[in-house]
Scaffold this active site. Sequence first.
Site, PDB file in Angstrom:
ATOM      1  N   HIS A  29       0.827  -1.207   0.000  1.00 53.86           N
ATOM      2  CA  HIS A  29       0.000   0.000   0.000  1.00 53.86           C
ATOM      3  C   HIS A  29       0.864   1.261   0.000  1.00 53.86           C
ATOM      4  O   HIS A  29       0.685   2.150  -0.840  1.00 53.86           O
ATOM      5  CB  HIS A  29      -0.908  -0.018   1.239  1.00 53.86           C
ATOM      6  CG  HIS A  29      -1.771   1.185   1.393  1.00 53.86           C
ATOM      7  ND1 HIS A  29      -3.108   1.196   1.069  1.00 53.86           N
ATOM      8  CD2 HIS A  29      -1.506   2.454   1.842  1.00 53.86           C
ATOM      9  CE1 HIS A  29      -3.616   2.392   1.300  1.00 53.86           C
ATOM     10  NE2 HIS A  29      -2.668   3.180   1.771  1.00 53.86           N
ATOM     11  N   GLU A  30       1.791   1.337   0.945  1.00 49.43           N
ATOM     12  CA  GLU A  30       2.626   2.542   1.031  1.00 49.43           C
ATOM     13  C   GLU A  30       3.525   2.683  -0.181  1.00 49.43           C
ATOM     14  O   GLU A  30       3.828   3.802  -0.632  1.00 49.43           O
ATOM     15  CB  GLU A  30       3.441   2.531   2.326  1.00 49.43           C
ATOM     16  CG  GLU A  30       2.605   2.548   3.598  1.00 49.43           C
ATOM     17  CD  GLU A  30       1.597   3.686   3.656  1.00 49.43           C
ATOM     18  OE1 GLU A  30       1.834   4.741   3.031  1.00 49.43           O
ATOM     19  OE2 GLU A  30       0.559   3.533   4.317  1.00 49.43           O
ATOM     20  N   HIS A  38       1.709   4.499  -2.865  1.00 53.11           N
ATOM     21  CA  HIS A  38       1.835   5.954  -2.704  1.00 53.11           C
ATOM     22  C   HIS A  38       3.188   6.430  -3.231  1.00 53.11           C
ATOM     23  O   HIS A  38       3.284   7.483  -3.880  1.00 53.11           O
ATOM     24  CB  HIS A  38       1.735   6.325  -1.225  1.00 53.11           C
ATOM     25  CG  HIS A  38       0.350   6.358  -0.669  1.00 53.11           C
ATOM     26  ND1 HIS A  38      -0.674   7.063  -1.250  1.00 53.11           N
ATOM     27  CD2 HIS A  38      -0.169   5.788   0.457  1.00 53.11           C
ATOM     28  CE1 HIS A  38      -1.772   6.920  -0.517  1.00 53.11           C
ATOM     29  NE2 HIS A  38      -1.497   6.157   0.520  1.00 53.11           N
ATOM     30  N   HIS A  94       3.283   6.833  -6.880  1.00 52.02           N
ATOM     31  CA  HIS A  94       2.574   8.048  -7.280  1.00 52.02           C
ATOM     32  C   HIS A  94       3.509   9.260  -7.219  1.00 52.02           C
ATOM     33  O   HIS A  94       3.435  10.159  -8.069  1.00 52.02           O
ATOM     34  CB  HIS A  94       1.375   8.240  -6.335  1.00 52.02           C
ATOM     35  CG  HIS A  94       0.274   9.074  -6.890  1.00 52.02           C
ATOM     36  ND1 HIS A  94      -0.868   9.366  -6.176  1.00 52.02           N
ATOM     37  CD2 HIS A  94       0.110   9.706  -8.088  1.00 52.02           C
ATOM     38  CE1 HIS A  94      -1.672  10.108  -6.893  1.00 52.02           C
ATOM     39  NE2 HIS A  94      -1.106  10.342  -8.055  1.00 52.02           N
TER      40      HIS A  94
END
Length: 673
Positions: free
Chosen positions: A464-465, A468, A471
């Site tokens: 998940h991290e 990010h 991105h």
Amino acid sequence: MTNVLLTKWETPFGIAPFDRISDDDFAPAVEQALAEHLAEIEAIANSDEAPTFANTIEAMEGAGATLDRVLGVFYNVAGADSNAARQALQRDFSPTLAAHSSAIYSNERLFARVADLWDRRDTLGLSEPEARVLYLAHRGFVRAGAALAGGAAERMKAVKERLAVLGTSFTQNLLKDESDWFMELSEDDLEGLPGFVVDAARSAGEALDKAGPVVTLSRSLIVPFLQFSPRRALREKAWRAWSMRGENGGETDNRDIAAETLRLREERAKLLGYADFAHFKLEPEMAGTPDRVRDLLMAVWEPAKAAALTDQAEMEAMLHADGVAGPLEPWDWRFYADKRRRALHDLDEAELKPYLQLDRMIEAAFACANRLFGLEFAPLDVPLYHADARAWEVTRGGEHVAVFIADYFARASKRSGAWCSAFRSQSKRPRVETPVVVNVCNFAKPPSGKPALLSYDDARTLFHEFGHALHQMLSDVEFGSVSGTSVARDFVELPSQLYEHWLEVPEVLGEFATHAETGAPMPEALLEKVLKAATFDMGFQTVEYVASALVDLEFHSAEAPADPMQRQAEVLERLGMPRAIGMRHATPHFAHVFAGDGYSSGYYSYMWSEVMDADAFAAFEEAGGPFDPEVAAKLEGFILSKGGSQEAEDLYMQFRGRMPGVEALLKGRGLAA
């Protein structure tokens, strides 16, 4: 002596020279950087030249570079490795920075130049990126109160300064409660705990200079303790400590802070003409209004609650079969859920965990990024802010893309949770910058010489991290203000939640889930059980999350409560909250909402993004599979590289061709057929 924070960093890729930075450097560096930024702003505001995009908006984009650099170092380090000096600095900086922001946004001459450009925007011949940044700059001034005058303007300034102070106090109180509490375990208390939990407890004891193992409030330790310990009294003690962070009375109690924060947010919204804070906060988000958020959350709440109540009844029967009278309690849920998972899916986390080595899961995240986007990761030997942190250079086709820093282990000096941040964000104008991105987690640190093992939830958090981080790293925009994760709050979780799906790709686990001792790959039978159990206990997970999101929304959608705890109880009673499930984040430790404005009225964002992430991964499944190159190129081209340079809904439409409904989310969570 020269302050290293104010010098040019002759380091690889301009990484901060952490080994030469002292806590004593921060205050004078911030003071000088603030003065420098204010002088730059005054020069823009007082220019004799007629306003142009270049001399106003682009000049504002370039102003404050020193301040951004200094604060980028300070706040990242203060969050991941706090100490008394850094906490004191945070308390000092909060009102100062809020006042600095107010001075900029209340500068009438500056706002007049921005407003003039906005009024003439159709005649300026702006490019699409320029038009977007002008729109956001004008909107930012208006929402900050630039159009207010007299007493209203002064009151807005005071409110924002006080909110900054309250957010810092909330965070520091929570960190103290989390770092101060521990429960020592005797050797008998280790009965029933798998080896990885015992190792984590011993490692935590060593870190606290205790003679034996301890349980702390680190999620990666307390959750498996609640999951595996057969000692109900110890589970209750641990759960109560965990659930009551921030509401223990005394100096670290956060209840009054929450109440004052809600009052001031309501006042801030009404100064700007909004009915309440939720309407103000949600206006620029994809959701737009509180009603749309409420509709989504309630559409998920009812099926989730039904599933949770069914599970609760089954586990309560198991509790009674063990000879325990009375109802299932919150400290029982994880223990009996684990028993039930073993019975239903023949899946034991103690059997699974040796296959989820931290280093191998990092390799898996990197390998997926390589196959999807062509990124390569090479370790960097550079000084960092803590011995547990590590760094990589990210390249593509031999060209430098970014620096990625990761800091995975829990410690008393680190705030709880997991997050992605940037020491430096990508931009092209007015100067070219490549990103320096950091992922911070709180995984249990193993004893010396043993590999770090993750739970499946930990591994999902890592992916998940890293979503990010992608991105940020793949951002390719003109201006830093719309770079990377600078997007609508209910869009920012799309890349992160989407990337979690690659952890569940069988060939990824098949290659990287290898046994810590034997090196053998995860057996196909175990892999199949893991994937079949992916939605197990999803009623519980959804209920604890949605309850928190609805409480957050109700806090900000009506008159601020005098007693937030009473309002919280009323909302949960109205929802029919199952008694054996606690909110994921109760008010006194709801850092997403009260440590700052980030997720206030916005905790729903994870679920709003999940509606899209389920649909986005389906795009891969409908094409050539999870690594389809054409869909990956569209994902990068329309979402990961674009930051906030266009409206979120427009970006998603370009990627997928339509907006999804809630059905994919319910199906993905196993809450619908």
